[in-house]
Design a protein around this motif. Structure first.
Motif, PDB file in Angstrom:
ATOM      1  N   ASP A 118      -2.834  -1.971  10.359  1.00 29.53           N
ATOM      2  CA  ASP A 118      -2.266  -1.752   9.033  1.00 29.53           C
ATOM      3  C   ASP A 118      -1.590  -2.997   8.491  1.00 29.53           C
ATOM      4  OD1 ASP A 118      -2.408   0.324   7.438  1.00 29.53           O
ATOM      5  OD2 ASP A 118      -0.527   1.239   8.028  1.00 29.53           O
ATOM      6  N   LEU A 131      -1.146  -2.723  -3.543  1.00 30.14           N
ATOM      7  CA  LEU A 131      -0.782  -2.460  -2.157  1.00 30.14           C
ATOM      8  C   LEU A 131       0.248  -3.472  -1.678  1.00 30.14           C
ATOM      9  CD1 LEU A 131      -1.898  -0.398  -0.153  1.00 30.14           C
ATOM     10  CD2 LEU A 131      -3.260  -2.206   0.812  1.00 30.14           C
ATOM     11  N   ILE A 134       3.650  -2.760  -3.047  1.00 29.42           N
ATOM     12  CA  ILE A 134       4.325  -1.641  -2.385  1.00 29.42           C
ATOM     13  C   ILE A 134       4.918  -2.092  -1.057  1.00 29.42           C
ATOM     14  CG2 ILE A 134       3.894   0.511  -1.192  1.00 29.42           C
ATOM     15  CD1 ILE A 134       1.999   1.241  -3.442  1.00 29.42           C
ATOM     16  N   TYR A 135       4.118  -2.830  -0.296  1.00 28.17           N
ATOM     17  CA  TYR A 135       4.639  -3.241   1.006  1.00 28.17           C
ATOM     18  C   TYR A 135       5.734  -4.289   0.880  1.00 28.17           C
ATOM     19  CZ  TYR A 135       1.471  -0.357   3.598  1.00 28.17           C
ATOM     20  OH  TYR A 135       0.841   0.718   4.132  1.00 28.17           O
TER      21      TYR A 135
ATOM     22  N   SER B 110      17.375  11.348  -5.487  1.00 28.58           N
ATOM     23  CA  SER B 110      16.547  10.696  -4.480  1.00 28.58           C
ATOM     24  C   SER B 110      15.126  11.204  -4.520  1.00 28.58           C
ATOM     25  CB  SER B 110      17.140  10.914  -3.095  1.00 28.58           C
ATOM     26  OG  SER B 110      16.950  12.249  -2.733  1.00 28.58           O
ATOM     27  N   SER B 114      10.306   8.063  -9.606  1.00 25.14           N
ATOM     28  CA  SER B 114      10.316   6.604  -9.581  1.00 25.14           C
ATOM     29  C   SER B 114      10.892   6.087  -8.277  1.00 25.14           C
ATOM     30  CB  SER B 114      11.122   6.078 -10.753  1.00 25.14           C
ATOM     31  OG  SER B 114      12.465   6.438 -10.591  1.00 25.14           O
ATOM     32  N   ARG B 115      11.582   6.941  -7.568  1.00 24.17           N
ATOM     33  CA  ARG B 115      12.159   6.456  -6.305  1.00 24.17           C
ATOM     34  C   ARG B 115      11.312   6.811  -5.115  1.00 24.17           C
ATOM     35  NH1 ARG B 115      18.433   7.328  -7.774  1.00 24.17           N
ATOM     36  NH2 ARG B 115      18.058   6.885  -9.944  1.00 24.17           N
ATOM     37  N   THR B 116      10.243   7.509  -5.329  1.00 25.86           N
ATOM     38  CA  THR B 116       9.442   7.904  -4.179  1.00 25.86           C
ATOM     39  C   THR B 116       8.091   7.225  -4.166  1.00 25.86           C
ATOM     40  OG1 THR B 116       8.816   9.791  -5.485  1.00 25.86           O
ATOM     41  CG2 THR B 116      10.469  10.144  -3.806  1.00 25.86           C
ATOM     42  N   ILE B 117       7.849   6.387  -5.170  1.00 22.09           N
ATOM     43  CA  ILE B 117       6.522   5.759  -5.211  1.00 22.09           C
ATOM     44  C   ILE B 117       6.318   4.940  -3.952  1.00 22.09           C
ATOM     45  CG2 ILE B 117       5.035   4.211  -6.475  1.00 22.09           C
ATOM     46  CD1 ILE B 117       6.849   4.721  -8.847  1.00 22.09           C
ATOM     47  N   GLY B 118       5.178   5.101  -3.379  1.00 19.21           N
ATOM     48  CA  GLY B 118       4.832   4.294  -2.226  1.00 19.21           C
ATOM     49  C   GLY B 118       5.708   4.561  -1.033  1.00 19.21           C
ATOM     50  N   ARG B 119       6.528   5.580  -1.135  1.00 19.48           N
ATOM     51  CA  ARG B 119       7.499   5.824  -0.096  1.00 19.48           C
ATOM     52  C   ARG B 119       7.096   7.000   0.772  1.00 19.48           C
ATOM     53  NH1 ARG B 119      11.087   3.267   2.878  1.00 19.48           N
ATOM     54  NH2 ARG B 119      11.449   1.452   1.619  1.00 19.48           N
ATOM     55  N   GLN B 127      -0.172  11.202  -5.629  1.00 16.90           N
ATOM     56  CA  GLN B 127      -0.556  10.134  -6.559  1.00 16.90           C
ATOM     57  C   GLN B 127      -2.041   9.833  -6.416  1.00 16.90           C
ATOM     58  OE1 GLN B 127       1.536   6.583  -5.774  1.00 16.90           O
ATOM     59  NE2 GLN B 127       0.411   5.386  -7.255  1.00 16.90           N
ATOM     60  N   TYR B 128      -2.475   9.734  -5.188  1.00 18.97           N
ATOM     61  CA  TYR B 128      -3.879   9.413  -4.990  1.00 18.97           C
ATOM     62  C   TYR B 128      -4.772  10.582  -5.320  1.00 18.97           C
ATOM     63  CZ  TYR B 128      -3.667   4.693  -3.719  1.00 18.97           C
ATOM     64  OH  TYR B 128      -3.530   3.350  -3.813  1.00 18.97           O
ATOM     65  N   GLY B 197      -7.172   1.296  -0.482  1.00 20.68           N
ATOM     66  CA  GLY B 197      -6.033   0.963  -1.322  1.00 20.68           C
ATOM     67  C   GLY B 197      -4.818   1.831  -1.085  1.00 20.68           C
ATOM     68  N   MET B 198      -4.954   2.896  -0.320  1.00 20.12           N
ATOM     69  CA  MET B 198      -3.818   3.797  -0.148  1.00 20.12           C
ATOM     70  C   MET B 198      -2.731   3.168   0.702  1.00 20.12           C
ATOM     71  SD  MET B 198      -5.183   7.530   0.617  1.00 20.12           S
ATOM     72  CE  MET B 198      -6.485   8.185  -0.358  1.00 20.12           C
ATOM     73  N   PRO B 199      -1.526   3.234   0.248  1.00 23.98           N
ATOM     74  CA  PRO B 199      -0.445   2.666   1.068  1.00 23.98           C
ATOM     75  C   PRO B 199       0.002   3.618   2.156  1.00 23.98           C
ATOM     76  CG  PRO B 199       0.391   3.352  -1.057  1.00 23.98           C
ATOM     77  CD  PRO B 199      -1.056   3.693  -1.047  1.00 23.98           C
ATOM     78  N   LEU B 200      -0.917   4.163   2.878  1.00 22.70           N
ATOM     79  CA  LEU B 200      -0.565   5.042   3.990  1.00 22.70           C
ATOM     80  C   LEU B 200      -0.890   4.327   5.287  1.00 22.70           C
ATOM     81  CD1 LEU B 200      -2.089   8.352   2.704  1.00 22.70           C
ATOM     82  CD2 LEU B 200       0.305   7.881   3.011  1.00 22.70           C
ATOM     83  N   SER B 201      -0.453   4.919   6.369  1.00 23.29           N
ATOM     84  CA  SER B 201      -0.779   4.278   7.643  1.00 23.29           C
ATOM     85  C   SER B 201      -2.236   4.555   7.976  1.00 23.29           C
ATOM     86  CB  SER B 201       0.118   4.819   8.738  1.00 23.29           C
ATOM     87  OG  SER B 201      -0.292   6.112   9.060  1.00 23.29           O
ATOM     88  N   VAL B 202      -2.764   3.694   8.839  1.00 21.52           N
ATOM     89  CA  VAL B 202      -4.183   3.813   9.152  1.00 21.52           C
ATOM     90  C   VAL B 202      -4.489   5.160   9.784  1.00 21.52           C
ATOM     91  CG1 VAL B 202      -6.009   2.909  10.579  1.00 21.52           C
ATOM     92  CG2 VAL B 202      -4.568   1.365   9.352  1.00 21.52           C
TER      93      VAL B 202
END
Lengths: 212, 838
Positions: A118, A131, A134-135, B110, B114-119, B127-128, B197-202
Motif C-alpha cells: 500500500d 490519492l 489523501i495520504y 466529528s 468534510s472531516r471524514t473524507i479519506g478517513r 464515496q466510491y 484509486g481507492m484510499p483503502l488498504s490493499v
C-alpha cells in the motif's frame, strides 16, 4: 526469484495487480524485499495470506541502511524491475516514521505485507493526485482528528527545519500558514482546505513521491 | 456549492440505524431529487421544508434520549424547544465566543462529512459507491432513478451520509455490498481504475475485488453461459494478461531510471529537471531521425546515385569538419537525387542516371513502385516540422496548466510547510541542505510578512538603478560587440575562402581546418559570455533568486538569438547568393556542413566547460583553496545550451537529413558525461528552485524562439530561396515549393478530375494569404482561451468568498446547536438529578 516454491497464487497476484499500481513482477520483488527485512518472521509462502507484521524498528533499520553509510550512494536502492526503484533509505527523511505509521493498519508502525504494498503504491509515480493528497493529509495529521491543527503543523515544521526555528517563529509560521490556507475560518485545516491548497502547489506531485 | 444537492429523505432511520445517537444528518441536511419524483404535485417546496424540519426535530429528540428520563416527554420537549428556538431567534445573541462544546456537539462535528473524507472506511466506501454509480450512469443509457432502492441513490455531494464507520457499522456493510454490486457492473478497466484509486488498504481492496469477481462468476455460472461467451470471457482474460505484460514491457523500456533516481536522490528536483529536459529533447530527435531516416535516407541509400569518380580520401578531420569525404554522402542535401526512384527499372541503366532530370523520360511502365524523391523530401520535412510543432505546443500548454495555477501568491507559507519537502532526496548532506533551505525560506517569508514596507532611501534606490543600468549596459554592449565580431569574421572567412579557391595550390587540409574557425569562435563566445553575465549578476546582487534566474535567462537568450540571427543571415544571404565564388557547387550542402560543424563544436565546448568549469574547478578549490564547497550545477545555463544545440539541429535538418542522428549521439554522450560530472563534482544547489515553473519556461523557450525561429528559417528557405541548380532533389526548380506544385500539376494532367486538388493546392499552399488567416485564427483562439481562463479566475474568487461565507454560516449553526443543547440539558439535568447523582 526461485520458482520452486510459489510465493503467491496467480489469483493473488492478479488481485494485487488490480488493486495497486504495480505489475506482477514488481509485487514479487516487493515481497522479496519485504522478506529481507525480517527473514525469520516473513515466510516465503504467502498463498494463505499469513497475518504477519514487521515492526517499525525493523523497517527503519533495515540491512539496506547500513550500506547507506558506505561510500557509494547508489547501492542502497533496490531495483524493482526497471520501472520501480524503491528506496527505503530514509534514514534522513524526517517523515519516515510518520509515513510508516500512517500506512500501518494498527497505527503503531507495524507493517503487514499489504500495508507495505500500500505504502509504495500510494507513493509511486502513477498514483493519482487525489490519492496522494489523501495520504499526505493523513501523514500531516498527527493526532488523527481529521484536521491539521496548529499542533500538527508545529510538528511538521519542527521536522522540516530540524528545530532551527525558534518557538516564536514556529508559532508565527503556524498562525500565518493556517490563516492563509484556511477557507472557512475555523483556524484549522480541514481536508477541503488542504486539497485546495495542494491544488495550487504545482510541485507537490513531483515532490510527494519516492522516485521511481 | 453550486451543484444541486440531493438528499435521501425517507430512510434516515433505516440508513443510520437507531443505535447511532449522533447522526450527522441532523447537521448537514440537503434536498433530494427523489422528492421531485415522488411528489410531482405542486405542493413540493413547503412540504419538503416541513418534512425537513420535522425530521430535524425527530433527530434532536433522538439525540436527546440520554438526557430525557422517558421517551414520553419527547413531544412536549419538542414543542417547548420550538418555542425556544423562536425566542432565541428574537434575541439574536452571538454565541460565537463560547468555544467549549459539549460532547454531543463534538460527536456531531466529528462525523461531519468534510472531516471524514479519506478517513473512515465507511465514508470512503460510500464515496466510491457514489462514484461508481455515476460512472455506471454515464456509461449506460441512464437508467431511471426509480430502478434503485431509495437508499441506493447517489448523493451528488461525493460522500454519503453514513460516514462514521464505528457508529454505523450495519449501514457500512450494506453500502459495501452495494459498492461491490456496482463494481461488478463496471467494465474491467473501470473497475481496476476505481480499485486502484481507492484510499483503502490493499487488504480491503482485495476483499472488495474478490467479492465483485465472485458475484460475477456466480452470475455467469448461474446463467449457464453458452460456449461462445465463455470463449469471449477467456479471450478477455488473455487480452488483459497480454495488456499487462505489454505495460510492464513498456515500463522496462524507460530510459535511465536508475541514474535519474540517483541524481534526484542527491540533488533534488532541480537538477533532475535538466536531465528530464535532455531526455525530452532526445525523444524529439529520435522522432525526427526516424522520419527523415525512413523516408529520405533509407530510400536514397538503397538507390545510390552515380558519384563523381575521384572522391577525397578519409583523413579523420572530416569527423570534425563534416566536409571532404563526407560531402558526397547521404548526410547532405546535395547527394539526394531529383528523379523518381523506381525499383522495377533497376536493370535499366538509363533510368539510373542521376545527372539528368528524367522523372518523366523513362520508359518504365510500373508507376506504382515509384518514389518521387523531391516530393518525399518536401513533404517529409514539412510533416516532421508540423508534428513537432503540435507536440511542442501540446506539451507547452500542458505544462502551463500544471504549473501556473490560478492565483499564485496565495498561501505561500502553508505551501512551503506542506509541499516543499522533496521526498525523493535521500542523501544525508542534501537532506540537511534542504531543511536549511526551507528554514531560511520560511524566515525570509516571515520577515516579508512582518515588515512589508521597508523603503529604501532615495540614494540606495538610485545606486541600485545605476548598478542595474551598468550591468545591462555591459551585457548588451558585449553581446553587440560579439555579434558584430561574428558578422565581420564570417565575412573575412568568406573572403579567405574565395582566395583559396583562386589559388588551387593551397593545402586542402588547411582549407578544411580553416572552416572550423567560425564555429570555434561562436562556441567560444557562447562559453565565455555567460561567465561575464554571471559576473554582472553578482555585481547587481539580486534579492530574489527567481529574478536572478530570469535575468540570467534573458541575457543568455539575447546572446544566443542574436548570434543565430547573424549566422542565418550569413548562410541564407551571403553563402546562398553566390556560392560559386567560394568554390561551392551546392550551397545547401555547405550550409549543412556548417551546421554539422557548429553542432559538433558546441558539443566539444560543452565538454570543455564540464572539464574545466566543474572538474578542474572542484580540484582547484579542494586542493588549493582548501574549501569544502563544490561548484553548483547551473541549471538555467545548461538548459539554454541544450536549447541552442537543438535549434541548430532543427535548422540543419533540411540541409543535413542525418543531423538528428548526430544530435541523438551527442545527447546520449552528454547525458552520461553530465551525469558523471554532476555526481562527481557538484553539490546540490543552495538556492531554491521552482521546478515546474522553470520546466514550463524551458519548454516555452524551446518552442518560441528556438523552434519557431528554426521553422521560419526553413520555411523561408523552402518558400523563396532558389535551390542550387546542379545538386539536390530540387535542382532546376525555382523554389523548393515548386516540387509540390509540379506534382499536383502532373496529377491534374494524368487525371483531370483532380483539378480541384490542384486548385486547392494553388490557393492553400502557395498563397500566403491562407497562412496569415490560419495564424490569425490560431491567435484568436488563444485570445478567447485566455479570456475564458480570466473569467474562470473571477468565478473562482467569487466561489472562494462564498466558501468563506459558508464557513461562517457553519460556525454560526454549530454555536446555535450547542446553545440549544445546553438549554435543553439544563431542564433535563434538573429532572435527572433527582434520580441519580451523575
Amino acid at each position: 526469484m526461485g520458482n520452486k516454491q510459489t510465493t503467491f497464487t496467480d489469483e493473488q497476484l492478479e488481485a494485487y495487480q488490480d488493486c495497486t499500481f504495480f505489475t506482477r513482477k514488481e509485487i514479487l520483488r516487493l515481497h522479496s524485499r519485504y522478506r529481507e527485512l525480517a527473514p525469520h518472521l516473513v515466510p516465503l509462502d504467502y498463498t494463505n495470506n499469513p497475518d504477519i507484521r514487521v515492526p517499525l524498528t525493523l523497517i527503519v533499520t533495515m540491512p539496506e541502511l547500513k550500506v547507506c553509510q558506505g561510500p557509494s550512494e547508489g547501492r542502497h536502492c533496490w531495483r524493482l524491475d526497471c520501472r520501480l526503484t524503491v528506496c527505503l533509505c530514509w534514514q534522513e527523511n524526517p517523515f519516515r516514521d510518520r509515513i510508516v505509521e500512517t500506512f500501518s493498519e494498527d497505527g503503531q508502525g507495524n507493517l503487514t505485507f499489504n500495508d507495505f504494498v500500500d505504502m509504495f503504491s500510494a507513493l509511486c509515480e502513477t498514483s493519482p493526485r487525489e490519492l496522494k493528497t489523501i495520504y499526505a493529509f493523513k501523514i500531516y495529521d498527527y493526532n488523527r482528528d481529521n484536521f491539521i491543527c496548529k499542533e500538527d503543523l508545529e510538528k511538521t515544521l519542527n521536522k522540516l527545519t530540524k528545530g532551527e526555528l525558534t518557538p516564536e517563529e514556529v508559532a508565527l509560521v503556524c498562525d500565518k500558514a493556517i490563516e492563509e490556507a484556511d477557507l472557512d475560518a475555523d483556524n484549522k485545516l480541514s481536508f477541503a482546505d488542504f486539497e485546495n491548497m495542494i491544488s495550487k502547489a504545482p510541485d507537490f506531485l513531483s515532490n510527494f513521491h519516492v522516485r521511481i | 456549492m453550486a451543484r444541486n444537492v440531493s438528499f435521501d429523505l425517507n430512510n434516515p432511520l433505516l440508513e443510520a440505524g437507531l443505535e447511532s445517537p449522533a447522526d450527522e444528518e441532523g447537521v448537514h441536511d440537503s434536498f433530494n431529487q427523489l422528492i421531485a419524483e415522488q411528489s410531482q404535485n405542486g405542493e413540493l417546496p413547503e412540504a419538503l421544508e416541513l418534512q425537513q424540519l420535522q425530521r430535524e426535530f425527530d433527530e434532536e429528540a433522538r439525540d436527546n434520549v440520554p438526557y430525557l428520563p422517558s421517551p414520553g416527554h419527547e413531544h412536549g420537549g419538542l414543542r417547548q424547544r420550538q418555542g425556544e428556538m423562536e425566542s432565541e431567534e428574537n434575541r439574536q445573541t452571538d454565541p460565537l465566543v463560547c468555544e467549549v462544546w459539549s460532547s454531543a456537539t463534538l460527536k456531531i462535528l466529528s462525523s461531519m462529512p468534510s472531516r471524514t473524507i479519506g478517513r473512515s472506511r465507511g465514508a470512503i466506501i460510500s464515496q466510491y459507491y457514489n462514484r461508481t454509480m455515476e460512472l455506471r450512469r454515464r456509461r449506460q443509457s441512464r437508467p431511471s432513478i426509480r430502478d434503485f432502492s431509495p437508499s441506493a441513490r447517489p448523493s451528488i455531494r461525493g460522500y454519503g451520509m453514513d460516514a462514521d464507520a464505528t457508529d454505523a457499522e450495519g449501514s457500512g456493510v450494506s453500502k459495501r455490498e452495494r459498492l461491490v454490486n456496482n463494481l461488478q457492473n463496471l467494465s474491467v478497466s473501470d473497475r481496476v481504475r476505481m480499485l486502484q484509486g481507492m484510499p483503502l488498504s490493499v487488504a480491503e481492496k482485495r476483499e472488495l475485488r474478490r467479492l465483485a469477481l465472485q458475484k460475477e462468476k456466480h452470475t455467469l455460472s448461474g446463467s449457464q453461459i453458452p460456449c461462445c461467451s465463455q470463449l469471449k470471457y477467456y479471450l478477455i482474460i488473455a487480452l488483459r494478461q497480454s495488456w499487462y505484460s505489454w505495460l510492464s514491457f513498456l515500463h522496462s523500456l524507460q530510459l535511465w531510471q536508475v541514474l535519474l533516481k540517483r541524481a534526484s536522490g542527491r540533488f533534488g528536483s532541480g537538477v533532475l529537471s535538466y536531465f528530464l529536459f535532455l531526455k525530452t529533447l532526445l525523444f524529439f530527435n529520435i522522432f525526427l531521425f526516424l522520419v527523415t531516416g525512413s523516408f529520405l535516407v533509407l530510400p536514397q541509400a538503397v538507390h545510390p546515385p552515380v558519384l563523381p569518380a575521384e572522391r577525397p580520401s578519409f583523413t579523420g578531420l572530416e569527423l570534425l569538419s563534416g566536409a571532404g569525404y563526407f560531402s558526397d554522402t547521404v548526410m547532405y542535401y546535395g547527394y539526394y537525387s531529383n528523379h523518381t526512384l523506381r525499383r522495377s527499372c533497376r536493370d535499366d541503366p538509363g533510368s539510373q542516371n542521376p545527372s539528368v532530370s528524367n522523372s518523366t523520360s523513362t520508359d518504365c511502365v510500373s508507376k506504382h513502385l515509384s518514389y518521387n524523391m523531391p516530393l518525399a523530401y518536401f513533404f517529409t520535412i514539412g510533416a516532421a516540422f508540423f508534428i513537432t510543432c503540435i507536440i511542442l505546443v501540446y506539451s507547452m500548454s500542458k505544462s502551463f496548466g500544471q504549473s501556473f495555477r490560478i492565483d499564485k501568491s496565495h498561501s505561500i507559507l502553508a505551501m512551503k510547510a506542506f509541499c516543499s519537502w522533496d521526498f525523493k532526496v535521500i542523501k544525508k548532506s542534501s537532506v540537511k541542505l534542504m531543511s536549511e533551505n526551507i528554514c531560511t525560506q520560511l524566515k525570509e517569508l516571515l520577515a516579508e510578512v512582518n515588515q512589508k514596507h521597508v523603503k529604501n532611501t532615495v540614494c540606495q534606490t538610485l545606486w541600485g538603478l545605476t548598478v542595474h543600468g551598468l550591468a545591462w549596459t555591459i551585457c548588451i554592449a558585449s553581446t553587440t560587440s560579439c555579434v558584430v565580431g561574428i558578422y565581420f569574421f564570417s565575412e573575412y572567412m568568406q573572403q579567405n575562402l574565395k582566395e583559396t579557391v583562386r589559388s588551387p595550390t593551397h593545402n586542402p587540409l588547411l582549407k578544411e581546418a580553416s572552416l572550423l574557425a567560425l564555429p570555434v569562435l561562436v562556441s567560444l563566445i557562447n562559453l565565455l559570455l555567460p561567465g561575464l553575465f554571471n559576473l554582472a549578476a553578482w555585481m547587481e546582487d539580486y534579492d530574489s533568486p527567481s529574478v536572478r534566474t530570469y535575468v540570467s535567462i534573458c541575457r543568455n537568450l539575447m546572446l544566443k538569438v542574436s548570434v543565430l540571427g547573424v549566422l542565418c543571415y550569413h548562410w541564407l544571404d551571403r553563402v546562398a547568393d553566390n556560392p560559386n565564388t567560394i568554390g561551392v557547387t551546392c550551397w545547401e550542402s555547405f550550409v549543412g556542413q556548417e551546421l554539422y560543424r557548429f553542432l559538433l563544436m558546441d558539443f566539444i565546448f560543452t565538454l570543455l566547460d564540464t572539464l574545466f568549469g566543474e572538474f578542474l574547478w572542484r580540484l582547484f578549490s579542494e586542493k588549493v583553496l582548501k574549501r569544502r564547497r563544490k561548484p553548483v550545477f547551473d541549471i538555467a545555463r545548461n538548459v539554454l545550451d541544450l536549447i541552442y544545440g537543438q535549434t541548430l539541429a532543427w535548422l540543419g535538418v533540411l540541409f543535413t537529413p542525418i543531423l538528428p542522428g548526430v544530435q541523438i549521439l551527442k545527447l546520449l554522450l552528454l547525458f552520461y558525461i553530465k551525469m558523471g560530472s554532476v555526481m562527481m563534482n557538484c553539490q546540490a544547489p543552495r538556492k531554491p528552485y521552482r521546478v515546474s515553473q522553470m520546466t514550463t519556461i524551458f519548454i516555452t523557450l524551446l518552442c518560441f524562439p528556438s523552434f519557431i525561429g528554426a521553422s521560419v528559417c526553413v520555411t523561408y528557405t523552402m518558400w523563396s530561396m532558389k535551390p542550387s541548380s546542379s545538386c539536390g532533389p530540387f535542382r532546376g526548380l525555382k523554389t523548393m515549393m515548386q516540387a509540390g506544385k509540379l506534382w499536383v500539376q502532373e496529377l491534374e494532367k494524368d487525371n483531370p478530375r483532380l483539378s480541384l486538388l490542384a486548385r486547392a493546392h494553388a490557393y492553400l499552399v502557395e498563397n500566403p494569404f491562407f497562412l496569415f488567416v490560419g495564424a490569425g485564427v490560431f491567435l484568436i483562439i488563444i485570445y478567447f482561451h485566455s479570456q475564458v481562463v480570466d473569467g474562470q479566475r473571477k468565478i473562482i474568487s467569487l466561489l472562494q468568498e462564498q466558501i468563506e461565507n459558508e464557513g461562517e454560516d457553519k460556525k454560526f449553526l454549530i454555536t446555535r446547536l450547542q446553545s440549544i443543547h445546553e438549554r435543553k440539558r439544563t431542564p433535563a439535568r434538573r429532572l435527572t438529578s433527582q434520580d441519580s447523582a451523575c
